[in-house]
Design a protein around this motif. Structure first.
Motif, PDB file in Angstrom:
ATOM      1  N   ALA A  37      -6.819  -2.557  -6.589  1.00  0.00           N
ATOM      2  CA  ALA A  37      -5.945  -1.907  -5.598  1.00  0.00           C
ATOM      3  C   ALA A  37      -4.526  -1.786  -6.132  1.00  0.00           C
ATOM      4  O   ALA A  37      -3.862  -0.761  -5.929  1.00  0.00           O
ATOM      5  N   THR A  84      -2.439   1.585  -6.630  1.00  0.00           N
ATOM      6  CA  THR A  84      -1.108   1.658  -6.025  1.00  0.00           C
ATOM      7  C   THR A  84      -0.061   1.997  -7.079  1.00  0.00           C
ATOM      8  O   THR A  84       0.840   2.805  -6.831  1.00  0.00           O
ATOM      9  N   SER A  85      -0.176   1.413  -8.259  1.00  0.00           N
ATOM     10  CA  SER A  85       0.773   1.706  -9.343  1.00  0.00           C
ATOM     11  C   SER A  85       0.756   3.186  -9.697  1.00  0.00           C
ATOM     12  O   SER A  85       1.815   3.801  -9.866  1.00  0.00           O
ATOM     13  N   LEU A 142       2.458   5.119  -6.964  1.00  0.00           N
ATOM     14  CA  LEU A 142       3.912   4.920  -6.971  1.00  0.00           C
ATOM     15  C   LEU A 142       4.583   5.608  -8.150  1.00  0.00           C
ATOM     16  O   LEU A 142       5.719   6.078  -8.030  1.00  0.00           O
ATOM     17  N   GLN A 156       0.933   5.961   1.191  1.00  0.00           N
ATOM     18  CA  GLN A 156       0.746   4.622   0.631  1.00  0.00           C
ATOM     19  C   GLN A 156       1.173   3.562   1.644  1.00  0.00           C
ATOM     20  O   GLN A 156       0.573   2.489   1.713  1.00  0.00           O
ATOM     21  N   PHE A 178      -1.013   0.346   2.894  1.00  0.00           N
ATOM     22  CA  PHE A 178      -0.496  -1.024   2.982  1.00  0.00           C
ATOM     23  C   PHE A 178      -0.658  -1.582   4.396  1.00  0.00           C
ATOM     24  O   PHE A 178      -0.971  -2.761   4.570  1.00  0.00           O
ATOM     25  N   SER A 223      -9.145  -1.760   3.544  1.00  0.00           N
ATOM     26  CA  SER A 223      -8.282  -0.707   3.000  1.00  0.00           C
ATOM     27  C   SER A 223      -9.137   0.294   2.207  1.00  0.00           C
ATOM     28  O   SER A 223     -10.210  -0.047   1.708  1.00  0.00           O
ATOM     29  N   TYR A 227      -8.697   1.358  -0.727  1.00  0.00           N
ATOM     30  CA  TYR A 227      -8.861   0.898  -2.099  1.00  0.00           C
ATOM     31  C   TYR A 227      -9.949  -0.172  -2.193  1.00  0.00           C
ATOM     32  O   TYR A 227     -10.677  -0.235  -3.184  1.00  0.00           O
ATOM     33  N   GLN A 249       0.737  -7.515   1.189  1.00  0.00           N
ATOM     34  CA  GLN A 249       0.544  -6.151   1.670  1.00  0.00           C
ATOM     35  C   GLN A 249       1.600  -5.796   2.728  1.00  0.00           C
ATOM     36  O   GLN A 249       2.049  -4.652   2.795  1.00  0.00           O
ATOM     37  N   GLY A 309       4.670  -4.961   0.806  1.00  0.00           N
ATOM     38  CA  GLY A 309       4.494  -3.612   0.266  1.00  0.00           C
ATOM     39  C   GLY A 309       4.690  -2.551   1.332  1.00  0.00           C
ATOM     40  O   GLY A 309       5.326  -1.520   1.095  1.00  0.00           O
ATOM     41  N   ALA A 314       3.406  -4.063  -7.915  1.00  0.00           N
ATOM     42  CA  ALA A 314       2.025  -3.599  -8.070  1.00  0.00           C
ATOM     43  C   ALA A 314       1.602  -3.667  -9.538  1.00  0.00           C
ATOM     44  O   ALA A 314       0.485  -4.106  -9.849  1.00  0.00           O
TER      45      ALA A 314
END
Length: 137
Positions: A11, A15-16, A19, A34, A38, A48, A50, A78, A81, A111
Motif C-alpha cells: 500500500a 501511495t508513493s 504522491l 488518496q 487514507f 482499503s 490497496y 493512516q 496520512g 510512504a
C-alpha cells in the motif's frame, strides 16, 4: 486483529506512486482521492482499495505471512496520512500550492520509507506516544 506487514508495504508503494504523480501534476483532485483511501484505511486497513489489490494480486504469489503486526499503529499512521493529504488537497485546490506541495512531500517521504525500508513513521510515532502517555499515568 493483526495485519500482514507486506500488505502495508505494498500500500505504501502504491501511495508513493500516487504522491509522485500529485507532486508532478499538482493535482488536488488526485490528492483528494488518496485522502479518501487514507480515510478508509484509518477505519480498517483491511478494507482499503490497496488492501484488496494486495490480497487479490500479490498475496497468492507470496503465501501466508511469517509475521504479523498490530492494527492500531497502522490505523494511526493512516490517520496521519489522511491529515497530511487533506491539507495537501486543500492547498492545491484553493491555490495555496506551497501548502499542497509541502504536505504531499511529507506524505511521500513517509510512504516511501515504509515501501522501501519497512519503516512506518506513523507507527513509530504511535508507539512513542503510547510509551510517553503510559509513563505519565
Amino acid at each position: 486483529m493483526e495485519l500482514d506487514p507486506r500488505g502495508q508495504r505494498f500500500a505504501a508503494a502504491l501511495t508513493s506512486v500516487v504522491l509522485i504523480v500529485v507532486l508532478i501534476t499538482g493535482s488536488g483532485w488526485l490528492a483528494l482521492a488518496q485522502t479518501v483511501i487514507f480515510a478508509v484505511a484509518a477505519v480498517d486497513p483491511r478494507r482499503s482499495p490497496y488492501a484488496y489489490l494486495y490480497r487479490l494480486l500479490v498475496l497468492p504469489r507470496l503465501g501466508p505471512p511469517s509475521e504479523r503486526e498490530p492494527v492500531a499503529p497502522v490505523r494511526f499512521a493512516q490517520s496521519v496520512g489522511f491529515t497530511f493529504l487533506l491539507l495537501a488537497a486543500f492547498g492545491y485546490l484553493t491555490g495555496l500550492t506551497a501548502l499542497g506541495l509541502i504536505f504531499a512531500a511529507f506524505a511521500l517521504l513517509a510512504a516511501f520509507l515504509n515501501a522501501a525500508f519497512g519503516l512506518c513513521l506513523g507507527c513509530e510515532a504511535y508507539l512513542a506516544i503510547r510509551r510517553l502517555t503510559a509513563r505519565t499515568t
